[in-house]
Write an enzyme that holds these catalytic residues in place. Structure first.
Site, PDB file in Angstrom:
ATOM      1  N   GLY A  86       0.814  -1.214   0.000  1.00 35.28           N
ATOM      2  CA  GLY A  86       0.000   0.000   0.000  1.00 35.28           C
ATOM      3  C   GLY A  86       0.843   1.256   0.000  1.00 35.28           C
ATOM      4  N   ASP A 103       3.719   1.691  -1.577  1.00 37.94           N
ATOM      5  CA  ASP A 103       4.269   1.940  -2.916  1.00 37.94           C
ATOM      6  C   ASP A 103       3.546   1.026  -3.903  1.00 37.94           C
ATOM      7  OD1 ASP A 103       5.752   2.698  -5.069  1.00 37.94           O
ATOM      8  OD2 ASP A 103       7.679   2.010  -4.292  1.00 37.94           O
ATOM      9  N   LYS A 104       2.359   1.485  -4.291  1.00 38.75           N
ATOM     10  CA  LYS A 104       1.476   0.619  -5.077  1.00 38.75           C
ATOM     11  C   LYS A 104       2.000   0.362  -6.490  1.00 38.75           C
ATOM     12  CE  LYS A 104      -2.698   1.981  -2.620  1.00 38.75           C
ATOM     13  NZ  LYS A 104      -3.371   0.763  -2.150  1.00 38.75           N
ATOM     14  N   ASN A 125      -8.250   4.163   5.671  1.00 38.10           N
ATOM     15  CA  ASN A 125      -8.241   4.399   4.221  1.00 38.10           C
ATOM     16  C   ASN A 125      -9.292   3.553   3.538  1.00 38.10           C
ATOM     17  OD1 ASN A 125      -7.035   2.338   2.057  1.00 38.10           O
ATOM     18  ND2 ASN A 125      -6.154   1.853   4.074  1.00 38.10           N
ATOM     19  N   GLY A 163      -9.088   1.758  -2.350  1.00 38.55           N
ATOM     20  CA  GLY A 163      -9.664   0.908  -3.408  1.00 38.55           C
ATOM     21  C   GLY A 163      -8.700   0.639  -4.559  1.00 38.55           C
ATOM     22  N   PHE A 164      -7.430   0.407  -4.242  1.00 38.93           N
ATOM     23  CA  PHE A 164      -6.400   0.033  -5.231  1.00 38.93           C
ATOM     24  C   PHE A 164      -6.249   1.013  -6.388  1.00 38.93           C
ATOM     25  CE2 PHE A 164      -7.457  -4.780  -4.434  1.00 38.93           C
ATOM     26  CZ  PHE A 164      -6.943  -4.682  -3.161  1.00 38.93           C
ATOM     27  N   ASN A 223       2.441  -7.669  -4.350  1.00 34.58           N
ATOM     28  CA  ASN A 223       1.098  -7.919  -3.816  1.00 34.58           C
ATOM     29  C   ASN A 223       0.090  -7.671  -4.940  1.00 34.58           C
ATOM     30  OD1 ASN A 223      -1.475  -6.828  -2.737  1.00 34.58           O
ATOM     31  ND2 ASN A 223      -0.567  -7.159  -0.730  1.00 34.58           N
ATOM     32  N   ASN A 245      -3.585 -10.721  -2.367  1.00 29.61           N
ATOM     33  CA  ASN A 245      -4.373  -9.910  -1.442  1.00 29.61           C
ATOM     34  C   ASN A 245      -5.845 -10.281  -1.602  1.00 29.61           C
ATOM     35  OD1 ASN A 245      -5.599  -8.005   0.115  1.00 29.61           O
ATOM     36  ND2 ASN A 245      -4.882  -6.232  -1.051  1.00 29.61           N
ATOM     37  N   SER A 278      -8.312  -6.985   1.449  1.00 29.21           N
ATOM     38  CA  SER A 278      -8.570  -5.551   1.519  1.00 29.21           C
ATOM     39  C   SER A 278     -10.065  -5.332   1.693  1.00 29.21           C
ATOM     40  CB  SER A 278      -8.098  -4.852   0.245  1.00 29.21           C
ATOM     41  OG  SER A 278      -8.617  -3.544   0.249  1.00 29.21           O
ATOM     42  N   THR A 314     -12.372  -3.274  -1.619  1.00 32.76           N
ATOM     43  CA  THR A 314     -12.817  -3.754  -2.933  1.00 32.76           C
ATOM     44  C   THR A 314     -13.979  -4.704  -2.666  1.00 32.76           C
ATOM     45  OG1 THR A 314     -10.644  -3.499  -3.947  1.00 32.76           O
ATOM     46  CG2 THR A 314     -12.119  -5.083  -4.990  1.00 32.76           C
ATOM     47  N   LYS A 329      -2.562 -12.939   1.908  1.00 33.43           N
ATOM     48  CA  LYS A 329      -2.684 -11.915   2.952  1.00 33.43           C
ATOM     49  C   LYS A 329      -4.091 -11.958   3.523  1.00 33.43           C
ATOM     50  CE  LYS A 329      -1.833  -7.121   4.066  1.00 33.43           C
ATOM     51  NZ  LYS A 329      -1.218  -5.876   3.635  1.00 33.43           N
ATOM     52  N   THR A 368      -1.523  -8.988   9.321  1.00 33.09           N
ATOM     53  CA  THR A 368      -2.835  -8.899   8.736  1.00 33.09           C
ATOM     54  C   THR A 368      -2.988  -7.627   7.901  1.00 33.09           C
ATOM     55  OG1 THR A 368      -3.838  -7.550  10.495  1.00 33.09           O
ATOM     56  CG2 THR A 368      -3.874  -9.932  10.812  1.00 33.09           C
ATOM     57  N   ASN A 369      -4.121  -7.584   7.213  1.00 32.91           N
ATOM     58  CA  ASN A 369      -4.549  -6.359   6.533  1.00 32.91           C
ATOM     59  C   ASN A 369      -5.208  -5.416   7.559  1.00 32.91           C
ATOM     60  OD1 ASN A 369      -5.347  -4.596   4.365  1.00 32.91           O
ATOM     61  ND2 ASN A 369      -5.266  -6.382   3.014  1.00 32.91           N
ATOM     62  N   THR A 370      -5.870  -4.381   7.085  1.00 30.55           N
ATOM     63  CA  THR A 370      -6.534  -3.416   7.974  1.00 30.55           C
ATOM     64  C   THR A 370      -7.850  -4.000   8.507  1.00 30.55           C
ATOM     65  OG1 THR A 370      -7.554  -2.461   6.010  1.00 30.55           O
ATOM     66  CG2 THR A 370      -5.567  -1.394   6.818  1.00 30.55           C
TER      67      THR A 370
HETATM   68  C1  LIG Z   1      -3.057   3.946   3.131  1.00 26.38           C
HETATM   69  C2  LIG Z   1      -2.969   2.459   3.159  1.00 26.38           C
HETATM   70  C3  LIG Z   1      -3.069   1.750   1.977  1.00 26.38           C
HETATM   71  C4  LIG Z   1      -2.981   0.352   1.998  1.00 26.38           C
HETATM   72  N1  LIG Z   1      -3.046  -0.327   0.819  1.00 26.38           N
HETATM   73  C5  LIG Z   1      -2.887  -1.675   0.820  1.00 26.38           C
HETATM   74  C6  LIG Z   1      -2.892  -2.397  -0.387  1.00 26.38           C
HETATM   75  O1  LIG Z   1      -2.976  -1.825  -1.481  1.00 26.38           O
HETATM   76  N2  LIG Z   1      -2.776  -3.734  -0.327  1.00 26.38           N
HETATM   77  C7  LIG Z   1      -2.630  -4.420   0.861  1.00 26.38           C
HETATM   78  O2  LIG Z   1      -2.514  -5.638   0.850  1.00 26.38           O
HETATM   79  N3  LIG Z   1      -2.610  -3.744   2.033  1.00 26.38           N
HETATM   80  C8  LIG Z   1      -2.727  -2.397   2.035  1.00 26.38           C
HETATM   81  N4  LIG Z   1      -2.691  -1.721   3.212  1.00 26.38           N
HETATM   82  C9  LIG Z   1      -2.571  -2.477   4.484  1.00 26.38           C
HETATM   83  C10 LIG Z   1      -1.112  -2.549   4.987  1.00 26.38           C
HETATM   84  O3  LIG Z   1      -0.301  -3.254   4.106  1.00 26.38           O
HETATM   85  C11 LIG Z   1      -1.061  -3.232   6.351  1.00 26.38           C
HETATM   86  O4  LIG Z   1      -1.508  -4.555   6.215  1.00 26.38           O
HETATM   87  C12 LIG Z   1      -1.907  -2.532   7.405  1.00 26.38           C
HETATM   88  O5  LIG Z   1      -1.895  -1.138   7.229  1.00 26.38           O
HETATM   89  C13 LIG Z   1      -1.424  -2.840   8.828  1.00 26.38           C
HETATM   90  O6  LIG Z   1      -0.082  -2.410   8.995  1.00 26.38           O
HETATM   91  P1  LIG Z   1       0.322  -0.992   9.671  1.00 26.38           P
HETATM   92  O7  LIG Z   1      -0.459  -0.872  10.948  1.00 26.38           O
HETATM   93  O8  LIG Z   1       1.805  -1.087   9.878  1.00 26.38           O
HETATM   94  O9  LIG Z   1      -0.048   0.068   8.692  1.00 26.38           O
HETATM   95  C14 LIG Z   1      -2.791  -0.328   3.220  1.00 26.38           C
HETATM   96  C15 LIG Z   1      -2.668   0.411   4.400  1.00 26.38           C
HETATM   97  C16 LIG Z   1      -2.754   1.783   4.385  1.00 26.38           C
HETATM   98  C17 LIG Z   1      -2.611   2.544   5.681  1.00 26.38           C
END
Ligand SMILES: Cc1cc2nc3c(=O)[nH]c(=O)nc-3n(C[C@H](O)[C@H](O)[C@H](O)COP(=O)(O)O)c2cc1C
Length: 355
Positions: free
Chosen positions: A65, A67-68, A113, A116-117, A144, A177, A180, A183, A217, A245-247
């Site tokens: 996320g 560096d998409k 956030n 949405g990719f 990813n 992934n 997320s 999506t 993921k 994990t993811n968010t």
């Molecule tokens: C702004 C933002 C964009 C993200 N975009 C993606 C994404 O494109 N793909 C993905 O697998 N996770 C994405 N994530 C999730 C992060 O990779 C990570 O799993 C999550 O933020 C938890 O880690 P952190 O607390 O260190 O941020 C995103 C997180 C943030 C904050």
């Protein structure tokens, strides 16, 4: 590096005056322009680790996320990351959700956030990755992948397969992934039979080429029986790793009250991610490595994710609040903690709080 952290404390209020997306764009632009002038120092032997037959000079990685489009690879390497998970990359370019779609919760040291990719698609990422590869990288690269928003459900597995064919050879590992929250319908692909369809499509598309480690993921919001089923499926499918994990979509249960819609990351996610790492480590019986991510902003955080069961760790939100110096601080602190507790390497510490 201590100087870098103090400097970041000075410039952070200026960056935080911009909206989060604008300040992120500025950071990526700076890193991609100046990245090749940075050079990370060698890491101590305690931090070296090996997974899937690959050496990692340290276990601290950039989370997906940040560096998409893979625009700032040399910058991340220069900051001292041992690996970077780039993406989520989709096959075709897409704009993502309407703005605003990213918010800072400064008091909670969190972000929400619903991007949405947004991204330039796999062909643009390929150009950036080939350029970075040509300059001789020591840092490992994970890519990813995710489907486009307008891909019909019966074509989703094909999107992942197309990404693996076009970009797989440029990666040391691939992350699917399926977690997320931004999506629609994506998290449903965590169901064992559906993840199996994606993995089959990728393996069929890569037949006869190099086999690249394949990771999934997962979401922190998986309920217990579902997590156990997913871990069992991962072993059946011979998946090479889990990124946990993811968010999260939760708010009150992680102590946050906010009406912004989207995935929550940062400090409030930390214990929830760690609990999922620990549970997955138990379910997998340590047989499949876990990359632990969620709420890391210090060496202690990284160490506890490792002791819960993570073989590698990643961060994103912590870097926004602490600045680039946080990578060096985590590595120095982690070395100290390993030595303090008598571990000769990261791998010796993995899962010691869960076993
Ligand atoms: C702004 C933002 C964009 C993200 N975009 C993606 C994404 O494109 N793909 C993905 O697998 N996770 C994405 N994530 C999730 C992060 O990779 C990570 O799993 C999550 O933020 C938890 O880690 P952190 O607390 O260190 O941020 C995103 C997180 C943030 C904050």
């Amino acid at each position: 590096m201590a100087r870098t952290r103090s400097l970041y404390r000075l410039i952070r209020p200026l960056l935080f005056r911009l909206n989060p997306e604008a300040s992120h764009r500025l950071t990526i632009a700076l890193l991609s322009a100046a990245g090749r002038f940075f050079a990370a120092a060698d890491d101590p032997p305690e931090l070296h680790t090996n997974l899937w037959g690959l050496d990692f000079c340290n276990p601290v990685g950039l989370a997906a996320g940040a560096d998409k489009d893979a625009r700032a690879v040399l910058g991340w390497a220069g900051m001292g990351f041992g690996f970077a998970e780039l993406g989520t990359i989709t096959p075709r370019p897409q704009r993502g959700n309407p703005r605003p779609r990213m918010w800072r919760l400064e008091r909670e040291r969190a972000l929400i956030n619903r991007l949405g990719f947004p991204g330039a698609g796999m062909y643009a990422a390929k150009v950036c990755l080939e350029r970075a590869r040509a300059s001789g990288l020591r840092m490992r690269i994970g890519l990813n992948f995710g489907p486009n928003k307008n891909t019909a459900p019966d074509q989703v597995a094909e999107d992942y397969a197309a990404l693996a064919v076009h970009l797989g050879p440029l990666a040391e590992f691939i992350v699917l992934n399926v977690s997320s929250p931004n999506t629609p319908g994506l998290r449903e692909w965590q169901a064992p039979e559906r993840i199996g369809a994606i993995v089959d499509a990728i393996r069929a598309a890569l037949t006869g080429t190099v086999q690249i480690p394949l990771l999934i993921k997962i979401s922190p919001d998986l309920q217990h029986p579902m997590l156990a089923q997913l871990c069992a499926a991962a072993m059946d499918l011979r998946i090479d790793g889990i990124v946990a994990t993811n968010t999260t979509l939760e708010r009150e249960r992680v102590g946050v009250s906010s009406s912004y819609q989207g995935g929550l990351s940062g400090e409030p996610l930390k214990l929830k991610s760690r609990a999922i790492i620990a549970e997955a480590f138990k379910q997998l019986d340590g047989r499949i490595p876990i990359i632990g991510v969620g709420g890391i902003s210090s060496a202690e955080d990284a160490y506890e994710h490792i002791r819960a069961g993570a073989s590698l760790v990643e961060l994103y939100t912590g870097m926004i609040y602490e600045g680039v110096g946080v990578v060096g601080a985590i590595k120095r602190g982690l070395t100290r903690l390993l030595v303090r507790d008598g571990f000769r390497s990261v791998s010796e510490a993995v899962g010691t709080a869960t076993r």
